[in-house]
Design a protein around this motif. Sequence first.
Motif, PDB file in Angstrom:
ATOM      1  N   LYS A  41     -10.818   3.341   2.434  1.00 22.45           N
ATOM      2  CA  LYS A  41     -10.210   2.947   1.161  1.00 22.45           C
ATOM      3  C   LYS A  41      -8.691   2.905   1.282  1.00 22.45           C
ATOM      4  CE  LYS A  41      -9.920   4.264  -3.711  1.00 22.45           C
ATOM      5  NZ  LYS A  41     -10.348   5.246  -4.754  1.00 22.45           N
ATOM      6  N   ALA A  42      -8.124   3.961   1.917  1.00 20.41           N
ATOM      7  CA  ALA A  42      -6.665   4.008   2.063  1.00 20.41           C
ATOM      8  C   ALA A  42      -6.165   2.886   2.962  1.00 20.41           C
ATOM      9  CB  ALA A  42      -6.249   5.363   2.623  1.00 20.41           C
ATOM     10  N   LEU A  43      -6.887   2.571   4.021  1.00 16.57           N
ATOM     11  CA  LEU A  43      -6.479   1.502   4.933  1.00 16.57           C
ATOM     12  C   LEU A  43      -6.600   0.125   4.265  1.00 16.57           C
ATOM     13  CD1 LEU A  43      -8.030   2.758   8.290  1.00 16.57           C
ATOM     14  CD2 LEU A  43      -5.616   2.731   7.649  1.00 16.57           C
ATOM     15  N   ALA A  44      -7.640  -0.019   3.435  1.00 13.94           N
ATOM     16  CA  ALA A  44      -7.790  -1.293   2.720  1.00 13.94           C
ATOM     17  C   ALA A  44      -6.611  -1.515   1.779  1.00 13.94           C
ATOM     18  CB  ALA A  44      -9.108  -1.302   1.953  1.00 13.94           C
ATOM     19  N   GLU A  45      -6.225  -0.457   1.066  1.00 14.79           N
ATOM     20  CA  GLU A  45      -5.081  -0.550   0.168  1.00 14.79           C
ATOM     21  C   GLU A  45      -3.800  -0.812   0.954  1.00 14.79           C
ATOM     22  OE1 GLU A  45      -5.099   3.131  -1.917  1.00 14.79           O
ATOM     23  OE2 GLU A  45      -6.782   2.571  -3.235  1.00 14.79           O
ATOM     24  N   TYR A  46      -3.688  -0.153   2.116  1.00 17.44           N
ATOM     25  CA  TYR A  46      -2.506  -0.346   2.954  1.00 17.44           C
ATOM     26  C   TYR A  46      -2.435  -1.790   3.460  1.00 17.44           C
ATOM     27  CZ  TYR A  46       0.596  -0.007   6.992  1.00 17.44           C
ATOM     28  OH  TYR A  46       1.604  -0.227   7.905  1.00 17.44           O
ATOM     29  N   ASP A  47      -3.588  -2.302   3.927  1.00 24.08           N
ATOM     30  CA  ASP A  47      -3.618  -3.670   4.442  1.00 24.08           C
ATOM     31  C   ASP A  47      -3.277  -4.679   3.350  1.00 24.08           C
ATOM     32  OD1 ASP A  47      -4.314  -2.769   6.945  1.00 24.08           O
ATOM     33  OD2 ASP A  47      -6.472  -3.085   6.676  1.00 24.08           O
ATOM     34  N   GLN A  48      -3.773  -4.423   2.141  1.00 21.77           N
ATOM     35  CA  GLN A  48      -3.481  -5.309   1.019  1.00 21.77           C
ATOM     36  C   GLN A  48      -1.984  -5.319   0.694  1.00 21.77           C
ATOM     37  OE1 GLN A  48      -5.606  -4.260  -2.546  1.00 21.77           O
ATOM     38  NE2 GLN A  48      -5.129  -6.189  -3.589  1.00 21.77           N
ATOM     39  N   ARG A  49      -1.417  -4.116   0.747  1.00 18.16           N
ATOM     40  CA  ARG A  49       0.011  -3.975   0.473  1.00 18.16           C
ATOM     41  C   ARG A  49       0.848  -4.666   1.558  1.00 18.16           C
ATOM     42  NH1 ARG A  49      -0.598   1.140  -0.598  1.00 18.16           N
ATOM     43  NH2 ARG A  49       0.150   1.816   1.434  1.00 18.16           N
ATOM     44  N   ALA A  51      -0.114  -7.067   3.527  1.00 18.05           N
ATOM     45  CA  ALA A  51      -0.284  -8.528   3.473  1.00 18.05           C
ATOM     46  C   ALA A  51       0.657  -9.149   2.437  1.00 18.05           C
ATOM     47  CB  ALA A  51      -1.736  -8.865   3.144  1.00 18.05           C
ATOM     48  N   LYS A  52       0.798  -8.448   1.308  1.00 21.02           N
ATOM     49  CA  LYS A  52       1.690  -8.938   0.265  1.00 21.02           C
ATOM     50  C   LYS A  52       3.135  -8.912   0.746  1.00 21.02           C
ATOM     51  CE  LYS A  52       0.580  -7.797  -3.827  1.00 21.02           C
ATOM     52  NZ  LYS A  52       0.354  -7.019  -5.088  1.00 21.02           N
ATOM     53  N   LEU A  53       3.490  -7.808   1.468  1.00 25.69           N
ATOM     54  CA  LEU A  53       4.863  -7.711   1.983  1.00 25.69           C
ATOM     55  C   LEU A  53       5.121  -8.767   3.054  1.00 25.69           C
ATOM     56  CD1 LEU A  53       5.231  -3.827   2.269  1.00 25.69           C
ATOM     57  CD2 LEU A  53       6.385  -5.327   0.625  1.00 25.69           C
ATOM     58  N   ALA A  54       4.119  -9.021   3.881  1.00 31.02           N
ATOM     59  CA  ALA A  54       4.276 -10.029   4.924  1.00 31.02           C
ATOM     60  C   ALA A  54       4.484 -11.410   4.322  1.00 31.02           C
ATOM     61  CB  ALA A  54       3.058 -10.033   5.841  1.00 31.02           C
ATOM     62  N   ASP A  56       5.993 -11.981   1.674  1.00 31.31           N
ATOM     63  CA  ASP A  56       7.365 -12.015   1.162  1.00 31.31           C
ATOM     64  C   ASP A  56       8.382 -11.981   2.278  1.00 31.31           C
ATOM     65  OD1 ASP A  56       6.372 -12.050  -1.389  1.00 31.31           O
ATOM     66  OD2 ASP A  56       6.509  -9.867  -1.661  1.00 31.31           O
ATOM     67  N   GLY A  57       7.872 -11.970   3.542  1.00 29.84           N
ATOM     68  CA  GLY A  57       8.778 -12.004   4.682  1.00 29.84           C
ATOM     69  C   GLY A  57       9.243 -10.648   5.167  1.00 29.84           C
ATOM     70  N   VAL A  58       8.611  -9.576   4.681  1.00 31.68           N
ATOM     71  CA  VAL A  58       8.979  -8.221   5.120  1.00 31.68           C
ATOM     72  C   VAL A  58       8.206  -7.875   6.387  1.00 31.68           C
ATOM     73  CG1 VAL A  58       9.053  -5.785   4.511  1.00 31.68           C
ATOM     74  CG2 VAL A  58       9.448  -7.534   2.757  1.00 31.68           C
ATOM     75  N   ARG A  59       8.877  -7.335   7.379  1.00 35.65           N
ATOM     76  CA  ARG A  59       8.250  -6.987   8.651  1.00 35.65           C
ATOM     77  C   ARG A  59       7.365  -5.748   8.491  1.00 35.65           C
ATOM     78  NH1 ARG A  59      11.408  -5.795  14.383  1.00 35.65           N
ATOM     79  NH2 ARG A  59       9.507  -5.578  15.656  1.00 35.65           N
ATOM     80  N   MET A  60       6.131  -5.762   9.067  1.00 35.51           N
ATOM     81  CA  MET A  60       5.171  -4.661   8.930  1.00 35.51           C
ATOM     82  C   MET A  60       5.394  -3.576   9.996  1.00 35.51           C
ATOM     83  SD  MET A  60       1.637  -6.687   8.104  1.00 35.51           S
ATOM     84  CE  MET A  60       1.736  -7.624   9.610  1.00 35.51           C
ATOM     85  N   ASP A  61       5.104  -2.318   9.614  1.00 35.84           N
ATOM     86  CA  ASP A  61       5.154  -1.170  10.547  1.00 35.84           C
ATOM     87  C   ASP A  61       3.731  -0.898  11.028  1.00 35.84           C
ATOM     88  OD1 ASP A  61       5.520   1.117  11.986  1.00 35.84           O
ATOM     89  OD2 ASP A  61       6.320   2.335  10.323  1.00 35.84           O
ATOM     90  N   THR A  62       3.399  -1.338  12.235  1.00 33.94           N
ATOM     91  CA  THR A  62       2.018  -1.205  12.732  1.00 33.94           C
ATOM     92  C   THR A  62       1.625   0.248  13.012  1.00 33.94           C
ATOM     93  OG1 THR A  62       2.825  -1.612  14.977  1.00 33.94           O
ATOM     94  CG2 THR A  62       2.025  -3.511  13.736  1.00 33.94           C
ATOM     95  N   ASN A  63       2.590   1.109  13.312  1.00 37.65           N
ATOM     96  CA  ASN A  63       2.286   2.525  13.592  1.00 37.65           C
ATOM     97  C   ASN A  63       1.851   3.270  12.330  1.00 37.65           C
ATOM     98  OD1 ASN A  63       2.907   2.298  16.320  1.00 37.65           O
ATOM     99  ND2 ASN A  63       5.101   2.722  15.968  1.00 37.65           N
ATOM    100  N   LYS A  64       2.312   2.801  11.181  1.00 37.46           N
ATOM    101  CA  LYS A  64       1.997   3.484   9.931  1.00 37.46           C
ATOM    102  C   LYS A  64       0.500   3.492   9.666  1.00 37.46           C
ATOM    103  CE  LYS A  64       3.251   5.421   6.031  1.00 37.46           C
ATOM    104  NZ  LYS A  64       3.873   6.774   5.998  1.00 37.46           N
TER     105      LYS A  64
END
Length: 302
Positions: A41-49, A51-54, A56-64
């Motif tokens: 559940k937490a990872l799904a919410e994180y991935d959704q968040r 994806a939205k940031l990506a 908007d052009g924000v770089r993702m932190d893969t380690n998080k």
Amino acid sequence: MFQSLLTNFALILLILTVVTGVIWTLDLFVLSKKRREAAEKALAEYDQREAKLAADGVRMDTNKREEIASSLLRQPVWIEYSGSFFPVILLVFVLRSFLFEPFKIPSGSMLPTLFVGDLILVNKFTYGIRLPVINKKVIEIGQPQRGDVMVFKYPMDPQVDYIKRVVGVPGDKVEYKNKRLTINGKLASYEPLQDFLGDNNLEYSRQFRENLLGVQHHILNNDDSPVWVEKPMKFPGRENCVYDNEGFTCTVPQGQYFMMGDNRDRSADSRYWGFVPDENIVGKAFFIWMNLGNIRRIGSFQ
């Protein structure tokens, strides 16, 4: 005479086995599943968040993402330790309860067979399978035989473990007159051996090879000790025994055993406190696995 390595250890071990086993099972079938669901559940919410940031052009932190998964899937310390110790505790519990149990010899009542400091193993299944803690026999395998070295619960205090040699089985007429055993009218034979010098008291004792109706072992006698039994207790079945100035005669009741130490004049045994009931039996002693003062003692014994 002596106690097992830790008083009430069987009960302590049973409690530890049950507690760690319940925690291990609960985690396997319930808690680990809940952790996985929470992580998903937490990872799904994180991935959704993300994806939205990506978008908007924000770089993702893969380690998080890995940190979140690791944190939510990690076992709590109390579950981790319980799961780690459970297999070990279970193995010790099974071995000690149904197969072999260690004991330490603290006195010289079984000299010259067993020395002070001998660490011995007791076979728990030779005389039947018993439930741990309550010591109730559930599977019949065999019965104690004359000449066996047996560990049992002291009839006057079942919290204490004793070790002696079986000299009388149910129905036997045991006579010990002038320091010589007679079983059912058959006199045990005695072969004189070299005098035995005790390690602790530096006292010489007369040593014999006793043939107890086919079972040979060594015993000790002391010339300065009386032949009669001094101040026997009022034990259950006392009416089956007759004491006199030469010794005693006892008829062993059904389901009970007559025990004596090999150090005959330095042993508090059935002559004084009576018979050992079957429900008090712990097992048959058969092997010395260590003596820190004398490693040459290691080995089997009769």
